[in-house]
Design an enzyme around this catalytic site. Sequence first.
Site, short mmCIF file in Angstrom:
data_model
loop_
_atom_site.label_atom_id
_atom_site.label_comp_id
_atom_site.label_asym_id
_atom_site.label_seq_id
_atom_site.Cartn_x
_atom_site.Cartn_y
_atom_site.Cartn_z
N SER A 1 0.92 -1.02 -0.11
CA SER A 1 -0.09 -0.24 0.18
C SER A 1 0.81 1.25 0.28
O SER A 1 1.76 1.82 -1.16
CB SER A 1 -0.46 -0.31 0.90
OG SER A 1 -1.76 1.02 0.88
N HIS B 1 -7.29 -6.28 0.38
CA HIS B 1 -5.74 -5.07 0.87
C HIS B 1 -5.68 -5.66 1.81
O HIS B 1 -3.76 -4.98 2.58
CB HIS B 1 -6.73 -3.41 1.24
CG HIS B 1 -5.39 -2.94 1.47
ND1 HIS B 1 -4.82 -2.28 0.04
CD2 HIS B 1 -4.96 -2.32 1.75
CE1 HIS B 1 -4.56 -1.58 0.21
NE2 HIS B 1 -4.26 -1.71 1.29
N ASP C 1 -9.73 -5.46 -3.57
CA ASP C 1 -9.67 -4.82 -2.55
C ASP C 1 -10.22 -3.86 -2.87
O ASP C 1 -10.13 -2.77 -4.11
CB ASP C 1 -7.25 -3.85 -3.10
CG ASP C 1 -7.02 -3.23 -2.39
OD1 ASP C 1 -7.52 -2.74 -1.92
OD2 ASP C 1 -5.79 -3.54 -1.96
#
Lengths: 283, 283
Positions: free
Chosen positions: A151, A260, A227
């Site tokens: 991320s 995620h 995600d």
Amino acid sequence: MTIKRVSSTKCFDGLQQQFEHRSAVLDCRMRFAVFLPPQAEDAGDGQRFPVFYWLSGLTCTDENFSQKAGAQRAAAELGIALVIPDTSPRGEGVADDPGYDLGQGAGFYLNAIREPWKQHYRMYDYIASELPQLVEQHFPVNDRRAISGHSMGGHGALVIGLRNPERYTSISAFSPICNPIACPWGEKAFGAYLGADRQSWEEYDAATLMSRASEPLPALVSQGEEDQFLEQQLKPHALATAAEASGYPLQMEHHAGYDHSYFFIASFIEQHLRFHADFLLKH
Amino acid sequence: MTIKRVSSTKCFDGLQQQFEHRSAVLDCRMRFAVFLPPQAEDAGDGQRFPVFYWLSGLTCTDENFSQKAGAQRAAAELGIALVIPDTSPRGEGVADDPGYDLGQGAGFYLNAIREPWKQHYRMYDYIASELPQLVEQHFPVNDRRAISGHSMGGHGALVIGLRNPERYTSISAFSPICNPIACPWGEKAFGAYLGADRQSWEEYDAATLMSRASEPLPALVSQGEEDQFLEQQLKPHALATAAEASGYPLQMEHHAGYDHSYFFIASFIEQHLRFHADFLLKH
């Protein structure tokens, strides 16, 4: 540069440890984690191991990856050290913001130039220069380095790897923020840390850097299709388009059903470590 | 008995999920986690999988094992479902204690008979009866069950497995409280939940039960030699002595250098799953 060990735990026959040190670059005390593979204990004098640097995402410390990714198993088998820094400068005297996506826990791996951030928020220099120098001074590692992250940390790994191809063998990322100059997280953070000159943001934008790259490294990006940040924040298609424009050898993998979380990272970290091992361990 | 799904995340091609339900036994709402291996999605009607029950230690919920043990990788490969309950009844109306080792998060897998605990603290019945019934009603699993756990949960796994050999194929534990009637954690909890009659405590004491066992199950116990609770709280030697007395086929493994943490569990969970697979998957 001195370091202080704050924890040490055996894991997959290697050692999972945490250290503290005073960072000159960040002007504060910092903690980071290191995993040394079992071969490091058995090794005769002089044997040194390559390093996989992991940059974590928003709100994380060194502990999330250390505890949840399960990376030590493959690292132990392959003979690779793991180094896991924190995500920002920390401490009482360090500027902060009430938002989870600015200030402590959200350093975005850049060198801030605006007040109140510029004194401490220099994570780009910390990750690219100071930390490897410290690690190579204190641990049985060599100068073969891979860089990866998740991320915000995937953004950091791509940016630092793309801008320093001579320092890394290979780059990878899970669910990276690929085009921060054009997403809400990036616009907020870059505006605060770098100011209104949007052109200056481009040196921290993976998609822009990849579109202009002339010294490509092996690069692997893994992205879950479920995600929740995919379209608004991560924009993997911007990176794929940039790679196509410059002929960058980007291996982009989309995984149906994954989100995620660290459950996604745990599922594919072995693949990433084996990808890097091909270059880290090449003689 | 109805259940409500509260999360679902893909992991190693299987599904890591959390559910809530109202427990009649515990008289409160409870959460538990389930990992379904990838074969469960592909399976035709009627294919069912064996279950590995994991009982967690003091202060834990379903999340510690789910996030830190890395068990999904081997479970996915072997085709075993994981079920991970909470460590006690929970909620505003449920009795509690300021100590981390009594009350919520510290149910000790027994049926309390004293006030203020006896209304809700019936984890023995919940784990041995109600939860498997619920799981077997709602998921594609069969009635082949293994039971394992860590620390307080290792105590629970040993006690419930030893007292119900017809319900389980095999037992294992990491760093279990082997002889709670003779250690501070056990004396405090058993005194509060069961009262002053120490003889009644023996039905929840793994060492006592193993010394008297007549229907042995395959049993594996892993213990780290650097565990900070080893001598005062865990007492693996009491279990080894009991196994010797009754001829119980206990496989007790001591691991140099390992401590009480999930880094130890992560390092050996695959071995435990393969140990159970030999019995869970036998036809």
